[in-house]
Design a protein around this motif. Structure first.
Motif, short mmCIF file in Angstrom:
data_model
loop_
_atom_site.label_atom_id
_atom_site.label_comp_id
_atom_site.label_asym_id
_atom_site.label_seq_id
_atom_site.Cartn_x
_atom_site.Cartn_y
_atom_site.Cartn_z
N ILE A 1 0.85 -1.18 0.00
CA ILE A 1 0.00 0.00 0.00
C ILE A 1 0.89 1.24 0.00
N ILE A 2 0.28 2.39 -0.29
CA ILE A 2 0.97 3.66 -0.17
C ILE A 2 0.77 4.16 1.26
N PRO A 3 1.85 4.41 2.01
CA PRO A 3 1.69 4.88 3.39
C PRO A 3 0.91 6.20 3.41
N ASN A 4 -0.13 6.28 4.24
CA ASN A 4 -0.98 7.46 4.22
C ASN A 4 -1.66 7.67 5.56
N ASN A 5 -2.15 8.87 5.73
CA ASN A 5 -2.96 9.23 6.89
C ASN A 5 -4.25 9.84 6.38
N LEU A 6 -5.34 9.07 6.48
CA LEU A 6 -6.65 9.50 5.97
C LEU A 6 -6.58 9.86 4.49
N GLY A 7 -5.74 9.13 3.76
CA GLY A 7 -5.62 9.35 2.32
C GLY A 7 -4.52 10.32 1.93
#
Length: 459
Positions: A346-352
């Motif tokens: 996945i792409i590391p993200n915070n709320l997208g």
């Protein structure tokens, strides 16, 4: 809203800033739902949909533009290539996506591979925000000996084959060639094997009913697999309880005993094998094709969804001539400029919001992993869209500087010999498929060769 954010918002609303330019990479459900949500609130003037955030945009932001890029000439991703042909009602969401794509403030550019034809960095130069919604285009592997033998396929490739995915077209609704191959299939028995037990199955009660009611087929469920489960599911959530009760009923029904006596009259059978973990795909004598699978018997440690399968040390061999591994999809890195978690795909993200890259976002399976159905993706995409809207509101995205959007990207693509496919051109492909389908008595006959698609529209 915090005081500084409110001050920043007032400054932005009074600034007559240029209209936001936003691009979405990927035209599956995640991409279209993200675009739909952004356009909805920018069009109505609402910037935030919650009562605690009564913010509005000035009217000139009706000019906000969302561009959707897709590597294939045709849109809709897994709605087109992942939904089973005998579930046409699920594909009705395409009508909603079409309405979005026809908006004056939305544009579709197919036949553009981001990361090859245009880089993410170039998109960031052309747009105020870039949302990556390109899904999961690869499958997880079993990682066992013999997995590459002839006769072993991923479920993803099999689904792509009967749904007309271009990369799997030589193996849609169902394509004529797939239907013909399945019609003359000599497969008589299908086993569905899983590492854990009946209380951990991932299929739904609707899917189980469809399997039980398949004409000309007989379910083969071992009553011993369900001993004591009636009590175990008494306090389980209702969907799990009903699903387990149906499996128990199917396994124990008295008329199944009579059916066993008449197996010769039943053309095909399917069954469930629980607590089996594949260890090796066994080859034929010439070492070329699959002849079976060696499986480790397992026991469960823990209960419910958190139960883990642990090998007991016992093995068994299951004879078969075809193996389909259905252990999930996985996303792939798109561009060196985009952070990527290779362990979780996945792409590391915070709320997208992509970690460490302001102005870059992600939604759908590349954001959270390949889980859930279309409604799950819809809610997830709305959450990412909300993050984009909040960042517009709070000044994280600098719209004081005008961006050219496709004006800049189009020049890049022309210089590299890439001709995008517009949504109106896709509609010509769509009309041709529907016409071919009508001639064959089907909803559509998919064109599976991208070059044929491009020739059809004069590219």
């Amino acid at each position: 809203m915090a005081a500084p954010a409110r001050v920043g918002l007032r400054r932005w609303l009074s600034s007559r800033a240029p209209a936001p330019r936003i691009c979405v990479v990927g035209s599956g459900p995640a991409g279209f739902y993200t675009a739909q949500h952004i356009l909805k609130f920018l069009a109505t003037g609402f910037l935030c949909s919650t009562p605690s955030c009564p913010a509005f945009l000035p009217e000139h932001h009706d000019l906000a533009q969302v561009d959707i890029y897709e590597k294939l000439p045709v849109p809709f991703g897994l709605v087109r290539f992942g939904v089973a042909p005998d579930h046409p009602e699920v594909k009705n969401v395409i009508n909603t996506f079409t309405h979005t794509a026809r908006s004056d403030r939305c544009a579709y550019y197919g036949n553009v591979t981001v990361g090859r034809d245009v880089t993410v960095g170039e998109l960031q130069q052309a747009y105020h925000a870039v949302v990556l919604s390109y899904g999961a285009e690869d499958n997880r592997v079993l990682g066992i000996p013999g997995e590459n033998l002839s006769g072993v396929y991923s479920a993803r490739a099999f689904v792509g084959w009967y749904n007309g995915l271009p990369e799997n077209r030589d193996k849609t609704d169902i394509t004529d060639c797939s239907l013909a191959a399945l019609a003359c299939s000599k497969v008589k028995r299908v086993w569905l094997a899983g590492r854990r037990g009946p209380l951990q199955v991932a299929f739904t009660i609707k899917e189980l009913r469809e399997m039980i009611n398949l004409p000309g087929t007989q379910p083969v469920l071992n009553p011993a697999d369900f001993t004591g489960l009636e009590n175990a599911v008494k306090d389980a959530p209702r969907p799990r309880k009903r699903l387990t009760e149906l499996m128990i009923k199917t396994a124990l029904e008295k008329h199944r005993e009579k059916a066993v006596m008449a197996q010769a009259a039943v053309p095909r059978q399917w069954g469930l094998k629980f607590q089996r973990s594949p260890q090796e795909v066994l080859p034929t004598a010439d070492g070329m094709r699959v002849r079976g699978v060696r499986m480790a018997l397992t026991r469960l440690e823990g209960s419910g969804d958190s139960a883990k399968a642990v090998p007991t040390g016992d093995m068994e061999e299951l004879e078969c001539g075809l193996v389909l591994s259905s252990i999930g999809y996985r996303s792939l890195p798109l561009d060196p400029a985009v952070p990527f978690d290779t362990q979780h795909s996945i792409i590391p993200n915070n709320l997208g919001r992509v970690m460490g890259v302001p102005g870059l976002y992600c939604s759908g399976w590349v954001k959270r992993g390949p889980v859930g159905v279309i409604i799950t993706t819809m809610n997830d995409s709305f959450d990412t869209a909300q993050s984009v809207l909040e960042d517009l509101q709070e000044g994280v995205l600098d719209v004081s500087v005008s961006k050219e959007g496709f004006g800049a990207v189009g020049s890049i693509l022309r210089s590299r010999g890439i001709r995008p496919v517009s949504f109106s051109e896709w509609e010509k492909i769509d009309a041709a498929e529907v016409a071919r389908g009508k001639a064959a008595g089907k909803p559509r006959e998919k064109i599976v060769d991208p070059q044929e698609m491009l020739q059809l529209i004069g590219h």
